[in-house]
Design a protein around this motif. Sequence first.
Motif, mmCIF file in Angstrom:
data_model
loop_
_atom_site.group_PDB
_atom_site.id
_atom_site.type_symbol
_atom_site.label_atom_id
_atom_site.label_comp_id
_atom_site.label_asym_id
_atom_site.label_seq_id
_atom_site.Cartn_x
_atom_site.Cartn_y
_atom_site.Cartn_z
ATOM 1 N N ASP A 112 17.309 -7.347 -3.645
ATOM 2 C CA ASP A 112 16.437 -7.260 -2.474
ATOM 3 C C ASP A 112 14.948 -7.216 -2.790
ATOM 4 O O ASP A 112 14.143 -7.306 -1.858
ATOM 5 N N ARG A 113 14.564 -7.050 -4.052
ATOM 6 C CA ARG A 113 13.143 -6.857 -4.322
ATOM 7 C C ARG A 113 12.315 -8.089 -3.971
ATOM 8 O O ARG A 113 11.187 -7.959 -3.469
ATOM 9 N N HIS A 114 12.833 -9.284 -4.199
ATOM 10 C CA HIS A 114 12.053 -10.500 -3.997
ATOM 11 C C HIS A 114 12.549 -11.325 -2.811
ATOM 12 O O HIS A 114 12.169 -12.488 -2.680
ATOM 13 N N THR A 115 13.348 -10.743 -1.967
ATOM 14 C CA THR A 115 13.818 -11.473 -0.797
ATOM 15 C C THR A 115 12.710 -11.590 0.242
ATOM 16 O O THR A 115 11.757 -10.795 0.254
ATOM 17 N N GLU A 118 13.535 -4.182 5.184
ATOM 18 C CA GLU A 118 13.463 -2.912 5.908
ATOM 19 C C GLU A 118 14.594 -1.975 5.499
ATOM 20 O O GLU A 118 14.380 -0.773 5.286
ATOM 21 N N GLY A 119 15.802 -2.518 5.350
ATOM 22 C CA GLY A 119 16.913 -1.689 4.883
ATOM 23 C C GLY A 119 16.713 -1.202 3.462
ATOM 24 O O GLY A 119 17.073 -0.071 3.122
ATOM 25 N N TYR A 120 16.110 -2.054 2.633
ATOM 26 C CA TYR A 120 15.843 -1.663 1.249
ATOM 27 C C TYR A 120 14.833 -0.524 1.185
ATOM 28 O O TYR A 120 15.000 0.442 0.423
ATOM 29 N N ALA A 177 9.338 1.520 -2.969
ATOM 30 C CA ALA A 177 9.421 1.527 -1.511
ATOM 31 C C ALA A 177 8.066 1.229 -0.883
ATOM 32 O O ALA A 177 7.966 0.465 0.092
ATOM 33 N N THR A 178 6.994 1.805 -1.416
ATOM 34 C CA THR A 178 5.660 1.544 -0.885
ATOM 35 C C THR A 178 5.277 0.083 -1.071
ATOM 36 O O THR A 178 4.755 -0.567 -0.142
ATOM 37 N N ALA A 179 5.527 -0.472 -2.265
ATOM 38 C CA ALA A 179 5.185 -1.869 -2.519
ATOM 39 C C ALA A 179 5.996 -2.812 -1.634
ATOM 40 O O ALA A 179 5.456 -3.791 -1.090
ATOM 41 N N VAL A 180 7.286 -2.540 -1.477
ATOM 42 C CA VAL A 180 8.134 -3.411 -0.659
ATOM 43 C C VAL A 180 7.712 -3.338 0.796
ATOM 44 O O VAL A 180 7.688 -4.356 1.505
ATOM 45 N N GLU A 181 7.374 -2.156 1.267
ATOM 46 C CA GLU A 181 6.938 -2.025 2.650
ATOM 47 C C GLU A 181 5.632 -2.780 2.899
ATOM 48 O O GLU A 181 5.463 -3.432 3.931
ATOM 49 N N LEU A 182 4.704 -2.722 1.944
ATOM 50 C CA LEU A 182 3.472 -3.494 2.089
ATOM 51 C C LEU A 182 3.756 -4.994 2.054
ATOM 52 O O LEU A 182 3.150 -5.766 2.814
ATOM 53 N N ASP A 183 4.675 -5.431 1.187
ATOM 54 C CA ASP A 183 5.055 -6.848 1.175
ATOM 55 C C ASP A 183 5.710 -7.254 2.492
ATOM 56 O O ASP A 183 5.485 -8.367 2.995
ATOM 57 N N ARG A 206 3.726 -15.936 -14.448
ATOM 58 C CA ARG A 206 3.266 -16.961 -13.508
ATOM 59 C C ARG A 206 4.247 -17.110 -12.346
ATOM 60 O O ARG A 206 3.822 -17.270 -11.187
ATOM 61 N N GLU A 207 5.555 -17.042 -12.629
ATOM 62 C CA GLU A 207 6.536 -17.123 -11.556
ATOM 63 C C GLU A 207 6.452 -15.901 -10.649
ATOM 64 O O GLU A 207 6.635 -16.010 -9.434
ATOM 65 N N ARG A 208 6.156 -14.770 -11.223
ATOM 66 C CA ARG A 208 5.997 -13.566 -10.402
ATOM 67 C C ARG A 208 4.822 -13.713 -9.440
ATOM 68 O O ARG A 208 4.914 -13.326 -8.268
ATOM 69 N N ILE A 209 3.722 -14.268 -9.922
ATOM 70 C CA ILE A 209 2.561 -14.488 -9.062
ATOM 71 C C ILE A 209 2.905 -15.489 -7.964
ATOM 72 O O ILE A 209 2.558 -15.309 -6.787
ATOM 73 N N THR A 210 3.608 -16.570 -8.318
ATOM 74 C CA THR A 210 3.917 -17.621 -7.361
ATOM 75 C C THR A 210 4.790 -17.114 -6.222
ATOM 76 O O THR A 210 4.599 -17.490 -5.062
ATOM 77 N N ARG A 211 5.751 -16.217 -6.542
ATOM 78 C CA ARG A 211 6.690 -15.766 -5.528
ATOM 79 C C ARG A 211 6.216 -14.538 -4.763
ATOM 80 O O ARG A 211 6.888 -14.089 -3.852
ATOM 81 N N ASP A 212 5.074 -13.983 -5.145
ATOM 82 C CA ASP A 212 4.551 -12.838 -4.401
ATOM 83 C C ASP A 212 4.042 -13.321 -3.039
ATOM 84 O O ASP A 212 3.338 -14.328 -2.951
ATOM 85 N N PRO A 213 4.366 -12.612 -1.955
ATOM 86 C CA PRO A 213 3.947 -13.081 -0.624
ATOM 87 C C PRO A 213 2.435 -13.098 -0.435
ATOM 88 O O PRO A 213 1.930 -13.853 0.399
ATOM 89 N N VAL A 214 1.699 -12.279 -1.175
ATOM 90 C CA VAL A 214 0.243 -12.249 -1.040
ATOM 91 C C VAL A 214 -0.417 -13.227 -1.993
ATOM 92 O O VAL A 214 -1.331 -13.977 -1.622
ATOM 93 N N LEU A 215 0.033 -13.246 -3.248
ATOM 94 C CA LEU A 215 -0.603 -14.082 -4.263
ATOM 95 C C LEU A 215 -0.068 -15.508 -4.288
ATOM 96 O O LEU A 215 -0.644 -16.363 -4.952
#
Length: 829
Positions: free
Chosen positions: A445-448, A455-457, A486-492, A649-658
């Motif tokens: 669930d971290r990168h979904t 929200e459930g996560y 939890a804080t990071a996922v909620e912000l995402d 680089r893949e982590r940056i690409t898949r981040d919703p903000v970056l």
Amino acid sequence: MSSASSAVPSVLRGGAALATVGVLALAGSSPVAASTTPTDALCEAARTQLLDDRPQRALDLVVAARRATGQPQLCYDEGADAGLAMRIASNALARASLEADEHLADWEFVRRNAEAALAADADTEEAQALLERAARHLDDDTPLDDAGREESGWAEFRDDTLEPLGRLLLSGLAIAAVLLLLARLLVLLWPAPVPRTSRAARVAAGSLAAVGLATSVASPLWLATASTTGLVVTGSVFLLTAGCVALLAATRLRLAVEASRADGVPDEAAAAAVVAALRELGAEPPRGTELPGGTDVRALAAAGITVGTARPRWLASLRTLLGLTPWQVTVHAHDPEEGDGLRVVVTRHGRAVGATVVSPAPLGPTGPTLDARTLAAAFVLHVVSRGYSSGFEPVAPVTDWLSLGWTVAAADLDDPAARRSLLGAAVDRDPGNLLAQVALRHERDRHTTDLRRLEGYVHWLGERARALGRGGRSLEPLRARLLLTATAVELDRQVLLHPPAKRARGAASEGDARTAPAPGGEREVAQRLAVELVRALNERDLDHGFAARLRPVAAVLTLAAFGAAARTAPSAQPLLDLDVFPDHLGLDRLQQRVLELARRWHAGVDRDPDARFVEACRLVELARPGSDRRLVTRALELLADEVQRPGGRERITRDPVLGPLAASGRFRKRHPAAPRSEMVELAPFSRHAEELLRLGLDTPSALWEATEDPATAAALADHLRVLPSTVRQLGEAAALAADVPEHLVAHRYEVFDALWECGVRSTDDLRALSPTVLAEAVKDAGHRRGLWYATEPDEDRLLLDWFVSHGATSLRVPAQRSGEADRSRSNRR
């Protein structure tokens, strides 16, 4: 001389005196002796003994006669002379004895006084003994010099002092050995699990045990003459000593690891590898930002973990008796024909408490291959944790060692699907394994991008963190990670729910996207989690190094959580590094204190890579679309190290903000990526990278040609320990990589990886897919990694022609696999 030998002449002298009295009595009644009175005969006999230098016998005759006749003054002169002679002998004997006891005795003086004593009383056996000793030390012609006196003094000291003390010492050591044996028996009867005692308690018990053992060694000095009370006190001290030694041995945590090959030869390298894995699991400080880098157990840090070596049997027995190393781990390698497994036996105080067989392929030949030594270390940690009631809280709920081993081994797998399958198996085997639950939910669930799952996560993480708040100090690092995630996922989730572009359109009338108000109450969850996170990281009992690592990340997340609320205020002024929180925002005292700590911790952002990543996210979110180049420039600077990390680089690409920033030409120009140059770095080949490199099959053409030959393919399957169908699949993948057009050879592996993500496993799979969509997928994958494929004007046409040459005419869109094979595992760092 002994008292028994000196008592014999006294008895004889007494008997002779009585016999003389009897004879004299008979003589007094005989007519022959009528002319001589009994008194005169008795006195004459005593006088005869005096003339023979035997005053003691003379005195015995006088005393016996006086008692028999009842005349106290009988033979007065003879009795007085006998007493005087005995006093002379006694004084001479005393002088000789005192001199003989000196360290450097004057043996000539001893000889003269011994002779004087014998001259006064020939029956003085002590004087005779001293005379013999003096004769041994003296030269009749030459007196002793200083060296001779020292030698004779040492011999005398050895005979009179050391030998008696040695006998007493042996007796004391025997008593101490009995106490140690009693303590050993008490340890075997000690209930498990054993509570871990504090350092002060162990020091106190050790001091009492040392004093008690010293007392037991010295006890023979007074046990022979002790009273009943003294014996009771001494026995109580002995029992207390045995109890203290048993307490120390039962609570002692020290391990020795021994390993041997299949032929029985000791293998110190294998033992050292197991020790290293065991230290990593149970002796390292907490590490990992969102997931534990091990188990968070530190109980083995204070314990000694050593590589066992061959030692004499008597020394091993002594160590077992004393309990110096209560835990012994023995690792035996399997016979090569049986596989690469290990047999592990764990003993505690000489008794076996655990044994198992470790297999490197627990899920079968199609499952992932694991490090058997890591699994062996997990088994040892699980067995040891069951022996103590505290210190192992992070792994205490785990009831199955395989579940624990699979959890820690999953962190080393590169394939996300293999990680998920192994973590799922760990949870199925032991549903109470919280470490496996956390890792599995993070993997799923971290990168979904599913808002409902996110929200459930978040809710699940918060519930687990609150439950761990009552679990003790050892669980605080895991609780802090759950709150941070939890804080990071909620912000995402908020970013996915309200993308920056959408907020910018909503704020167009105001002319400033940064002041666009977020929907009411939607940041309250993130703010509440951020407050709990800062409070958790501010605990004094938390490991200092771990807290220092997470505090900058927590500071950025906290500022991001409260930043949206601050930007809704008319007077709020966003800054490059920190936001301003005026007093009229309505923050309560706790929130103000949390923000003060966040500002203070924010100074460490540049020192932590994860903090830099999160800070870049916050700055990009603050930036006004199309402007505020300072914020974007700062974000690009913060990401400079991230793009160099594996999977960064893949982590940056898949981040919703970056993600939008990574797709921009500005990002690719600032952080260009070099195409991969090794086939074994790709998903289908990385699992067998070591074997393929050893065999020289590390290029697509070499591997393809090897699999085309049936005999070579069969031999390769045996060497890789895989099925023939797996080798055939590797050959088809290698053929696909080798078939990439010549003008894209420099990017061959990037093209192959993009096709692999689309589900293409061979050139035959190209027929069922749209060439246009395939080309776009390849270009998108290149953009995600910061690569530029369009080196010529007709690049797209050449790529399409290659797909069409393989019959790619279908309009079906490939099922994008979201690059699971290369997903970043940076959260485990």
